[in-house]
Design a protein around this motif. Structure first.
Motif, mmCIF file in Angstrom:
data_model
loop_
_atom_site.group_PDB
_atom_site.id
_atom_site.type_symbol
_atom_site.label_atom_id
_atom_site.label_comp_id
_atom_site.label_asym_id
_atom_site.label_seq_id
_atom_site.Cartn_x
_atom_site.Cartn_y
_atom_site.Cartn_z
ATOM 1 N N GLY A 1 0.643 -1.200 0.038
ATOM 2 C CA GLY A 1 -0.051 0.079 0.229
ATOM 3 C C GLY A 1 0.796 1.147 0.082
ATOM 4 O O GLY A 1 0.196 2.431 0.174
ATOM 5 N N GLY B 1 -0.878 1.407 -6.666
ATOM 6 C CA GLY B 1 -2.305 1.797 -6.537
ATOM 7 C C GLY B 1 -2.808 2.624 -7.162
ATOM 8 O O GLY B 1 -3.924 3.278 -7.112
ATOM 9 N N ARG C 1 -5.173 -3.492 -4.519
ATOM 10 C CA ARG C 1 -5.235 -3.098 -2.872
ATOM 11 C C ARG C 1 -4.258 -3.450 -2.091
ATOM 12 O O ARG C 1 -3.281 -4.341 -2.505
ATOM 13 C CB ARG C 1 -6.752 -3.804 -2.374
ATOM 14 C CG ARG C 1 -6.656 -5.279 -2.210
ATOM 15 C CD ARG C 1 -8.075 -5.875 -1.823
ATOM 16 N NE ARG C 1 -7.793 -7.265 -1.878
ATOM 17 C CZ ARG C 1 -7.781 -8.153 -2.839
ATOM 18 N NH1 ARG C 1 -7.936 -7.897 -3.997
ATOM 19 N NH2 ARG C 1 -7.838 -9.456 -2.584
ATOM 20 N N SER C 2 -4.094 -2.918 -0.878
ATOM 21 C CA SER C 2 -3.109 -3.407 -0.139
ATOM 22 C C SER C 2 -3.125 -4.781 0.238
ATOM 23 O O SER C 2 -4.457 -5.198 0.579
ATOM 24 C CB SER C 2 -2.850 -2.566 1.287
ATOM 25 O OG SER C 2 -1.853 -3.049 2.159
ATOM 26 N N THR D 1 -7.615 -8.146 -9.635
ATOM 27 C CA THR D 1 -9.088 -8.240 -8.540
ATOM 28 C C THR D 1 -8.853 -9.521 -7.752
ATOM 29 O O THR D 1 -9.768 -9.423 -6.966
ATOM 30 C CB THR D 1 -9.995 -8.209 -9.774
ATOM 31 O OG1 THR D 1 -10.082 -9.689 -10.452
ATOM 32 C CG2 THR D 1 -10.352 -7.134 -10.552
#
Length: 339
Positions: free
Chosen positions: A8, A49, A55-56, A109
């Protein structure tokens, strides 16, 4: 086993290493020991990001090759020890892509391939071409299949036609090789004299320096006696669409690979209507397309162009190197051997 996850931070090498239990396959699933993975620009955007879905805590990277470690109940397509390559859209088997299939992208995803063992559905892989090593096979799922789809999809390339490729990334170099194998003429753009020489050595008939010649679309027309290019691989990220339109022949197909940056100063609808050109968004390809490409790769003995290989202790270095975007071909990470 080792599993790498995004932290992140947005840094090019923003990943952390975790030791996790080796997963076991369930019904219809296989466990694949990842031998090598390759980098795509999309992967770097996920880690930074800046790509939707990232996502993290996500396992990044969409493309990998390895051997089947274990098969789950009711698996009939694979046995332990089989060499396989992952698919970019694991739920797109054949025909037009559905919304459901489009929403599942490993490394974006859902968790991807940057870990030592990955659990996959048995129909989410294809057999690795026998003439390719692990690193070469890992280059195929996104860049290889995209280059194949550009030239074999809705408007297949014909001998003697002109194909325009931009730069020296993985998709462009795959497209160059497929175009030459089909008997087409290739024009390439690059800003590096050294890369230009390598492009010519691979079969590019003309290489245009886009920094020395910013209106390179007109240069393509001059290089083809006013005809233009029949197939254009439009990378999109560099704000090149206007020049691609200017380079297009009557009836050309402009294949958009990336997302266009900066609106062109000309109205693309008007120009393409006048020329009878088409504008096609490329979404990699299905598993059936992948298997068709692998047959061609094996028959023609085509090998992916690899810029540099990294070992398991140099993953952060590989990501930083890829973020520089100066490579000629693909960047590969071997997960189980020093290179």
């Amino acid at each position: 086993m080792k599993s790498y996850r995004t932290d992140g931070s947005g840094r090019p090498d923003g990943i952390t290493l975790a030791d996790v239990a080796i997963p076991r396959p369930g019904p219809g699933e296989i466990a694949v020991r990842m031998r090598a993975v390759s980098l795509n620009y999309l992967d770097l955007k996920v880690i930074a990001g800046t790509f939707p879905g990232g996502r993290s805590g996500l396992v990044p990277l969409s493309d990998g090759a390895g051997e089947v470690l274990e098969v789950g109940p009711a698996v009939s397509a694979w046995t332990t020890g089989d060499r396989v390559v992952t698919t970019f859209f694991p739920r797109w088997q054949a025909g037009p892509i559905s919304d459901g299939a489009r929403s599942v992208i490993p490394g974006s995803t859902v968790d991807g391939m940057l870990q030592e063992v990955v659990i996959l559905r048995e129909d989410a892989v294809v057999a690795a071409p026998a003439h390719l090593d692990w690193g070469q096979a890992a280059c195929l799922p996104c860049a290889g299949l995209t280059g194949w789809q550009v030239l074999t999809g809705a408007r297949p390339v014909l001998p003697g036609e002109v194909v325009l490729v931009q730069g020296t990334g993985g998709v462009s170099l795959f497209a160059l090789q497929f175009a030459r194998a089909a008997g087409a003429r290739v024009i390439a753009t690059s800003s590096s004299p050294a890369k230009a020489e390598r492009l010519r050595a691979m079969g590019a008939e003309t290489v245009i320096d886009y920094r020395q010649t910013p209106d390179w679309g007109d240069a393509v027309k001059r290089a083809t006696a006013g005809q233009g290019a029949d197939h254009i691989i439009e990378i999109g990220e560099a704000g090149t669409l206007e020049q691609s339109i200017r380079a297009a022949a009557i009836g050309a197909q402009i294949n958009l690979i990336g997302r266009p940056v900066d609106a062109p100063k000309v109205d693309p609808a008007i120009l393409m209507l006048a020329m009878g050109a088409t504008y096609r968004r490329i979404a990699v390809g299905s598993r059936a397309d992948f298997e068709a490409m692998n047959k061609a790769l094996s028959a023609l003995r085509i090998e992916p162009v690899i810029d540099r290989r990294f070992g398991p202790d140099a993953i952060s270095e590989a990501l930083r190197y890829g973020a520089g975007r100066g490579q000629f071909g693909k960047i590969v990470i071997h997960l189980d051997e020093d290179v």
